[in-house]
Design a protein around this motif. Structure first.
Motif, short mmCIF file in Angstrom:
data_model
loop_
_atom_site.label_atom_id
_atom_site.label_comp_id
_atom_site.label_asym_id
_atom_site.label_seq_id
_atom_site.Cartn_x
_atom_site.Cartn_y
_atom_site.Cartn_z
N THR A 28 -7.87 -14.38 -69.40
CA THR A 28 -8.08 -14.91 -68.05
C THR A 28 -9.09 -14.06 -67.29
O THR A 28 -9.47 -12.96 -67.71
N ARG A 29 -9.51 -14.59 -66.13
CA ARG A 29 -10.43 -13.83 -65.28
C ARG A 29 -9.77 -12.52 -64.82
O ARG A 29 -10.44 -11.48 -64.75
N GLU A 30 -8.49 -12.57 -64.53
CA GLU A 30 -7.78 -11.35 -64.12
C GLU A 30 -7.86 -10.29 -65.22
O GLU A 30 -8.08 -9.11 -64.93
N MET B 63 -10.18 -10.15 -67.57
CA MET B 63 -11.58 -9.75 -67.72
C MET B 63 -11.99 -8.73 -66.67
O MET B 63 -12.80 -7.82 -66.95
N GLU B 64 -11.45 -8.84 -65.47
CA GLU B 64 -11.90 -8.00 -64.37
C GLU B 64 -11.04 -6.75 -64.17
O GLU B 64 -11.31 -5.95 -63.28
N MET B 65 -10.01 -6.58 -65.01
CA MET B 65 -9.16 -5.40 -64.89
C MET B 65 -9.95 -4.15 -65.31
O MET B 65 -10.58 -4.14 -66.36
N GLU B 66 -9.90 -3.12 -64.48
CA GLU B 66 -10.58 -1.88 -64.82
C GLU B 66 -9.95 -1.25 -66.06
O GLU B 66 -8.74 -1.37 -66.29
N HIS C 1 -13.07 -4.26 -67.43
CA HIS C 1 -14.16 -4.90 -66.71
C HIS C 1 -15.50 -4.49 -67.30
O HIS C 1 -15.79 -3.31 -67.50
N GLU C 2 -16.32 -5.51 -67.60
CA GLU C 2 -17.66 -5.30 -68.17
C GLU C 2 -17.62 -4.49 -69.46
O GLU C 2 -18.56 -3.78 -69.81
N LYS C 3 -16.47 -4.57 -70.16
CA LYS C 3 -16.28 -3.89 -71.46
C LYS C 3 -16.54 -2.38 -71.36
O LYS C 3 -17.09 -1.76 -72.27
N ARG C 4 -16.12 -1.79 -70.24
CA ARG C 4 -16.36 -0.37 -70.05
C ARG C 4 -15.43 0.50 -70.88
O ARG C 4 -15.70 1.69 -71.10
#
Length: 399
Positions: free
Chosen positions: A83-85, A87-90, A118-121
């Motif tokens: 989900t977007r949640e 995907m955006e989790m740090e 988030h952003e595959k960090r």
């Protein structure tokens, strides 16, 4: 194994050995990760957990197939919607809230290219950085390779779409398969004397290159040999639909409405447009002979029935319906089981009769394989306009 959809439903209290990824296909590379967490679970008082991110795209393995594959291997399979949640989790929040607090991870096992957050960090280096803080170990497992190429779901998709099923199966570590409920079709194959099973794969399940394959089929708890066609619904049905249609050697039950599994073994030929009835007749015989020969040379007695058993059944059938002059054996001939046949013996299905040309042999085999002259009678009534409308046919192309 406990099957859980979504992290919120997980309520385990034990420490865990966790692996995370998309796990599409559970190929030999994925199996290295599975083996590692299973070893931890055996040695220590912890549960093995597979977290599979559901990417909602074309796949080698459906969620149901993945669940069946992992049954009795791991303690938990958790399917996590991407989900977007999520995907955006740090990345550090993912470690703290998901891996540490939710999953109680003692061991985290990932591949060299694993990314999260988030952003595959997040990556395996970040997991190692926080290992002491959150009390877990990190195992970074190297990729599996075939020759000089990494074994991946992408590579296996390429092989399947190219028809290279044997290599795809080798990299998967098991035969590529399709499981579905057997559907009713137009029953043209039944008219020809060889009813087929229609299996429609799930919408996102990848079909291999369209064409004819040797396969084996699980139905009613028994494995049988088969030959089938992957492709679109023949235009005689006036619709376009992806199907795997399979003729099952030796199966005599009513399969409609039952769940069947087809394991795809080897590609024979692509789907073909036939321009004449004669072409169609010739191809039918070749497909049937190909399937029998492949299964004779690749038995699977350890999993149930196979082509040899089907051939034994046909050889025992009464020969009284066949013209006696056409079905006498000659010196040095053998049946499909490789057994020597006495000269002058009356023959049934599965026997090579005499040293004719290939075309003549195909014609001689038609009453043996398909029950008298029904195939000849049916094909003689097929109108040329139907053939010209891309009337695709293989042994499993009509049902």
């Amino acid at each position: 194994m406990q099957y859980i959809k979504g992290l919120d439903a997980f309520d385990g209290r034990n420490h865990t050995a966790v692996t995370l990824g998309k796990f599409d296909g559970l190929h030999r590379g994925h199996q290295k990760l599975l083996n590692r967490i299973m070893k931890y679970a055996q040695k220590e008082d912890c549960d093995s957990v597979v977290c599979a991110f559901d990417m909602d795209r074309d796949c080698l393995m459906t969620n149901e197939e993945r669940r069946a594959f992992l049954e009795d291997k791991v303690d938990y399979l958790i399917e996590i919607p991407f989900t977007r949640e999520m995907m955006e989790m740090e990345a550090e929040k993912f470690i703290d809230e998901i891996l540490h607090k939710k999953l109680h991870a003692s061991h985290i096992v990932v591949g060299t290219d694993f990314n999260f957050g988030h952003e595959k960090r997040g990556n395996h280096q970040m997991l190692e950085k926080y290992a002491a803080k959150y009390g877990y170990t990190v195992d970074v497992v190297e990729k599996a390779y075939y020759k000089d190429r990494e074994i991946s779901s992408t590579y296996i998709r390429e092989l399947l779409l190219d028809g290279n099923v044997p290599l795809a199966n080798e990299l998967l570590g098991y035969p590529y398969e399709i499981t579905s409920v057997v559907e009713h079709g137009q029953q043209l194959g039944r008219t020809l004397g060889f009813p087929t099973m229609n299996l429609a794969p799930q919408e996102k399940k990848i079909l291999p290159k369209y064409g004819v394959y040797a396969c084996r089929v699980l139905v009613d708890g028994v494995w049988y040999g088969g030959v089938g066609n992957a492709g679109v619904k023949p235009t005689v049905a006036q619709e376009k639909r992806r199907l795997f249609e399979v003729y099952v050697y030796g199966y005599e039950g009513d399969a409609y409405g039952k769940t069947a599994t087809v394991q795809i073994l080897e590609f024979e030929r692509p789907e073909t447009k036939f321009h004449s009835v004669e072409e169609l007749k010739d191809r039918v015989m070749k497909d049937m002979r190909y399937g029998e020969e492949y299964l004779k040379n690749h038995p699977f007695d350890d999993t149930g029935k196979c082509a040899k058993i089907a051939a034994e059944r046909r050889i025992r059938e009464t020969p009284e319906t066949y013209p006696p002059g056409d079905y006498r054996t000659s010196e040095g001939q053998s049946d499909i089981l490789g057994r020597q046949i006495q000269p002058g013996r009356r023959c049934c299905a599965g026997l090579d009769i005499r040293p004719l040309s290939e075309r003549e042999q195909d014609r001689e085999r038609s009453p043996k394989l398909f029950g008298g002259d029904r195939i000849t009678d049916f094909l003689s009534r097929v109108e040329e306009p139907i053939i010209n409308k891309k009337f695709f046919f293989c042994v499993a192309g009509l049902n």
